[in-house]
Write a protein that holds these residues in place. Sequence first.
Motif: not given
Length: 125
Positions: A8, A17, A19, A21, A68-69, A71, A80-82, A84
Amino acid sequence: QVQLVESGGGSVPPGGSLRLSCAASGYLTGRNWMGWFRQPPGKEREGVASIAIAGGSTNYADSVKGRFTISEDRAKNTLYLQMNNLRPEDTAMYYCAVAYTDTHVPPAMWEWSYWGQGTQVTVSS
């Protein structure tokens, strides 16, 4: 043995942005934490975000809080690391890792047992 494969990464302009994985496989039973780390060019590896497997509590570096988020999809064994509102200072090789340490706080760097090969994130105009 545990295998971690990140994907990713890429090159985006500031404000963009991505994301990330991390697909995990192998003997994952007993893991307590999963996390994302990064290593900017010429600098040491640093923690970005972590998540406790039991309870799902999350922790973030101050520099990424609110942007960052982290999950996980346990059914897919994927982390995951989103990311933004990316900034040039977010440019780094990003790694995921797994820890088996039973602790209520994120493990120390040396306690992370397995690491992926990394995925490059470049933020530049």
